[in-house]
Design an enzyme around this catalytic site. Structure first.
Site, mmCIF file in Angstrom:
data_model
loop_
_atom_site.group_PDB
_atom_site.id
_atom_site.type_symbol
_atom_site.label_atom_id
_atom_site.label_comp_id
_atom_site.label_asym_id
_atom_site.label_seq_id
_atom_site.Cartn_x
_atom_site.Cartn_y
_atom_site.Cartn_z
ATOM 1 N NE ARG A 23 -3.379 -0.666 2.574
ATOM 2 C CZ ARG A 23 -3.285 -1.176 3.801
ATOM 3 N NH1 ARG A 23 -2.923 -0.426 4.810
ATOM 4 N NH2 ARG A 23 -3.551 -2.444 4.030
ATOM 5 C CB SER A 40 -5.667 -14.298 5.152
ATOM 6 O OG SER A 40 -6.262 -13.162 5.694
ATOM 7 C CB ALA A 42 -9.324 -16.093 12.621
ATOM 8 C CB CYS A 44 -8.278 -16.091 17.772
ATOM 9 S SG CYS A 44 -6.642 -15.412 17.476
ATOM 10 C CB VAL A 81 11.180 -20.240 3.301
ATOM 11 C CG1 VAL A 81 12.605 -19.754 3.500
ATOM 12 C CG2 VAL A 81 10.464 -19.393 2.262
ATOM 13 C CD1 TRP A 461 -17.593 4.928 44.542
ATOM 14 C CD2 TRP A 461 -15.509 5.377 43.877
ATOM 15 N NE1 TRP A 461 -17.234 6.111 45.105
ATOM 16 C CE2 TRP A 461 -15.956 6.425 44.734
ATOM 17 C CE3 TRP A 461 -14.223 5.467 43.333
ATOM 18 C CZ2 TRP A 461 -15.165 7.524 45.051
ATOM 19 C CZ3 TRP A 461 -13.434 6.556 43.659
ATOM 20 C CH2 TRP A 461 -13.895 7.566 44.499
HETATM 21 C C1 LIG Z 1 -6.511 -22.158 19.240
HETATM 22 C C2 LIG Z 1 -5.881 -20.808 19.282
HETATM 23 C C3 LIG Z 1 -6.579 -19.740 19.827
HETATM 24 C C4 LIG Z 1 -5.997 -18.484 19.885
HETATM 25 N N1 LIG Z 1 -6.711 -17.459 20.445
HETATM 26 C C5 LIG Z 1 -6.149 -16.230 20.536
HETATM 27 C C6 LIG Z 1 -6.875 -15.148 21.104
HETATM 28 O O1 LIG Z 1 -8.027 -15.301 21.531
HETATM 29 N N2 LIG Z 1 -6.253 -13.934 21.182
HETATM 30 C C7 LIG Z 1 -4.986 -13.727 20.719
HETATM 31 O O2 LIG Z 1 -4.477 -12.606 20.809
HETATM 32 N N3 LIG Z 1 -4.281 -14.737 20.145
HETATM 33 C C8 LIG Z 1 -4.839 -15.971 20.045
HETATM 34 N N4 LIG Z 1 -4.134 -16.987 19.454
HETATM 35 C C9 LIG Z 1 -2.764 -16.709 18.957
HETATM 36 C C10 LIG Z 1 -2.786 -16.097 17.558
HETATM 37 O O3 LIG Z 1 -3.543 -16.909 16.710
HETATM 38 C C11 LIG Z 1 -1.348 -15.986 17.062
HETATM 39 O O4 LIG Z 1 -0.675 -15.131 17.931
HETATM 40 C C12 LIG Z 1 -1.256 -15.447 15.634
HETATM 41 O O5 LIG Z 1 -1.898 -16.287 14.723
HETATM 42 C C13 LIG Z 1 0.215 -15.330 15.246
HETATM 43 O O6 LIG Z 1 0.325 -14.925 13.926
HETATM 44 P P1 LIG Z 1 1.647 -15.231 13.097
HETATM 45 O O7 LIG Z 1 1.447 -14.621 11.763
HETATM 46 O O8 LIG Z 1 2.837 -14.860 13.879
HETATM 47 O O9 LIG Z 1 1.716 -16.825 13.003
HETATM 48 P P2 LIG Z 1 0.710 -17.844 12.344
HETATM 49 O O10 LIG Z 1 -0.675 -17.350 12.396
HETATM 50 O O11 LIG Z 1 1.004 -19.157 12.981
HETATM 51 O O12 LIG Z 1 1.183 -17.893 10.822
HETATM 52 C C14 LIG Z 1 2.444 -18.356 10.455
HETATM 53 C C15 LIG Z 1 2.351 -18.934 9.048
HETATM 54 O O13 LIG Z 1 3.660 -19.240 8.597
HETATM 55 C C16 LIG Z 1 3.619 -20.442 7.844
HETATM 56 N N5 LIG Z 1 4.972 -20.987 7.837
HETATM 57 C C17 LIG Z 1 5.668 -21.479 8.900
HETATM 58 N N6 LIG Z 1 6.909 -21.858 8.526
HETATM 59 C C18 LIG Z 1 6.997 -21.616 7.193
HETATM 60 C C19 LIG Z 1 8.036 -21.798 6.241
HETATM 61 N N7 LIG Z 1 9.213 -22.284 6.590
HETATM 62 N N8 LIG Z 1 7.795 -21.451 4.954
HETATM 63 C C20 LIG Z 1 6.575 -20.919 4.598
HETATM 64 N N9 LIG Z 1 5.567 -20.735 5.472
HETATM 65 C C21 LIG Z 1 5.772 -21.062 6.752
HETATM 66 C C22 LIG Z 1 2.611 -21.286 8.613
HETATM 67 O O14 LIG Z 1 2.094 -22.317 7.802
HETATM 68 C C23 LIG Z 1 1.564 -20.241 8.999
HETATM 69 O O15 LIG Z 1 0.549 -20.140 8.039
HETATM 70 C C24 LIG Z 1 -4.691 -18.273 19.366
HETATM 71 C C25 LIG Z 1 -3.986 -19.339 18.798
HETATM 72 C C26 LIG Z 1 -4.562 -20.593 18.760
HETATM 73 C C27 LIG Z 1 -3.786 -21.733 18.165
#
Ligand SMILES: Cc1cc2nc3c(=O)[nH]c(=O)nc-3n(C[C@H](O)[C@H](O)[C@H](O)COP(=O)(O)OP(=O)(O)OC[C@H]3O[C@@H](n4cnc5c(N)ncnc54)[C@H](O)[C@@H]3O)c2cc1C
Length: 476
Positions: A23, A40, A42, A44, A81, A461
């Protein structure tokens, strides 16, 4: 021409960065490699999907691959990767058994974390799950739903990505009657509610004496009480020895030498950051093996950033690096890095570990440092008070007991952390405390906050003000 901004990971942190960069700098080439099918999505929402409260898997998708492409992002699904060469500024990408090198100008590692299940023998049996992928959530919901009640639309909305074979396999199995949950963190608690909705006999095992350790004592007690009232059998201070199988599928859980028959299990005993692709790069790791970063998400190697569950962040109270993998942290840091890569250096911000969870009607929130040992390690002299007050004016319908714990530093009066539990909009009240932490607020200042009052919303309060008043008295 500058080499592309390469992003590893197609979810919260990765796509926030890719979108923001594109963007701000539409001419920059942005390539996102995602090793799986799903992008993309969720995480959560998964416990609520398993419960049946969220109807379809597709409801938990934020952007479709087409929408991502429309943003000008070169999205490559099923591309893993496997290595980074920080000297040559290339990544090695594997797709369908073939490998190629991709040069980068800037690289973001947004690989998330993986669920740990190894310490539990039997976690690989059919019927045992870690709720850390959309396919697992879909398979578990199919398993829990009697065949006659399975609505294909519930999963087919996201059918393009789905591991259909896995889901069909579980849909064909006899639905379980009893479930074990190994681990009483927030995922374990949310899953207890999900299993109960399917009328299973639910056993939740927690090694420590309390559920939800980061939330502290009062919320843990209120959640435990609520779970018990809703028929969940809690096994606190209990170590699971193993899951045992019959014909390759979960048939029981053994804890403290006793075997309880269950046909399904969720193992939620923790996660670890995904950093294997950085082995040998010289990128420094920090707290709990997460990638060490600076204020701008930069790692120790030039042009390599990290964000989300794979990276540490600075704690707003201690000022030290910490690892609290949560959704906003990932989105916010990703977005900031996208902006930095596009030419406007933007800090990723600090974290306070602000989190919320619900168990049936009970809601809890927590923020900052609550644990006294942890506070002492950070150089504070912690003192805490816990109060219970009404959530609305006593005469107004819906008023519910709200328990607030505040922790402060005795010497300075600075607020260090807090927790809230109750059935009436308790969790979201934690945001007041999170905001206070960001401003280094003292308990005296907290007590003087001008919070809103009207009978349907709060008593004169607010429970937070009551807690501040009591703690301030103790500090005096
Ligand atoms: C059941 C559950 C409930 C949750 N509830 C909450 C909540 O209520 N509130 C909250 O704040 N957080 C919650 N979380 C945590 C939240 O989902 C994560 O903090 C968030 O998804 C992190 O985002 P991210 O992009 O860092 O990682 P991810 O969402 O895990 O995405 C990482 C991506 O990288 C890809 N990847 C990994 N290694 C490689 C590689 N070598 N090459 C290419 N791709 C790769 C994976 O396939 C994945 O798609 C929850 C998590 C879970 C599992």
């Amino acid at each position: 021409m500058t080499d592309p901004f390469v992003v590893v990971g197609g979810d919260a942190a990765g796509l926030s960065a890719a979108s923001k960069c594109k963007r701000e700098d539409p001419d920059r080439e942005v390539v996102v490699f995602e090793k799986g099918e799903w992008v993309s999505y969720a995480h959560c929402g998964m416990p609520y999907y398993v419960k049946g409260e969220v109807e379809s898997l597709s409801d938990m998708l934020s952007l479709s691959p087409e929408q991502i492409s429309e943003r000008g992002i070169d999205l490559r699904r099923n591309h893993e990767v496997v290595a980074v060469d920080a000297d040559a500024e290339t990544v090695t990408v594997e797709r369908g058994g073939e490998r190629f090198e991709q040069p980068y100008g800037d690289l973001l590692v947004a690989t998330g974390a993986h669920a740990v299940s190894d310490p539990i023998d039997g976690a690989d049996l059919a019927g045992a799950f870690t709720i850390h992928s959309m396919d697992a959530a879909a398979a578990l919901r199919a398993f829990l739903t009697p065949p006659a009640e399975i609505d294909p639309d519930e999963v087919d909305g996201a059918g393009e990505f789905l591991d259909r074979e896995l889901v069909d396999e579980y849909a064909a199995r006899e639905p379980p009657e009893a479930a074990a949950i190994v681990g009483g963190g927030y995922v374990g608690v949310e899953m207890a509610e999900a299993f109960s909705a399917h009328e299973l006999d639910v056993h939740l095992f927690q090694r420590p004496e309390r559920l939800l350790p980061p939330f502290g004592e009062a919320p843990a007690e209120r959640v435990a009480e609520t779970l018990r009232e809703n028929g969940v059998t809690l096994h606190l201070d209990t170590e699971v020895d193993e899951l045992v199988g019959d014909d390759g599928a979960v048939a029981g859980v053994v804890a403290d030498g006793e075997r309880i028959p269950v046909e399904t299990a969720v193992v939620g005993i923790g996660i670890e950051p995904n950093t294997a692709l950085l082995d040998g790069t010289g990128v420094e790791l920090g707290v709990e093996g997460a990638v060490a970063i600076d204020d701008y998400g930069r790692t120790s190697r030039e042009n390599i950033y990290a964000a989300g569950d794979c990276a540490e962040m600075r704690h707003t109270v201690t000022g030290e690096p910490d690892w609290v993998p949560l959704g906003l942290t990932a989105n916010r840091a990703g977005r900031a890095i996208g902006q930095s890569v596009a030419g406007t250096p933007t800090p990723v911000g600090d974290i306070a570990g602000t989190a919320a969870v619900k168990a049936f009607e009970m809601e809890c929130g927590r923020t900052g440092i609550l644990d006294h040992e942890r506070a002492r390690e950070a150089g504070f002299d912690p003192v805490s008070e816990t109060i219970t007050a009404g959530s609305r004016s006593g005469y107004y319908p819906g008023n519910a007991e709200t328990t607030v714990t505040l922790t402060a530093d005795r010497g300075t009066g600075r607020l260090l952390g807090g927790s809230i539990a109750g059935e009436d909009r308790a969790a979201i009240r934690i945001d007041t405390l999170a905001t206070a932490l960001e401003g280094d607020t003292t308990v005296a200042e907290l007590e003087r906050l001008d919070l809103a009052y009207a009978p349907p919303f709060s008593p004169v309060w607010d429970p937070i003000l009551v807690a501040a008043k009591v703690l301030n008295g103790t500090l005096d």
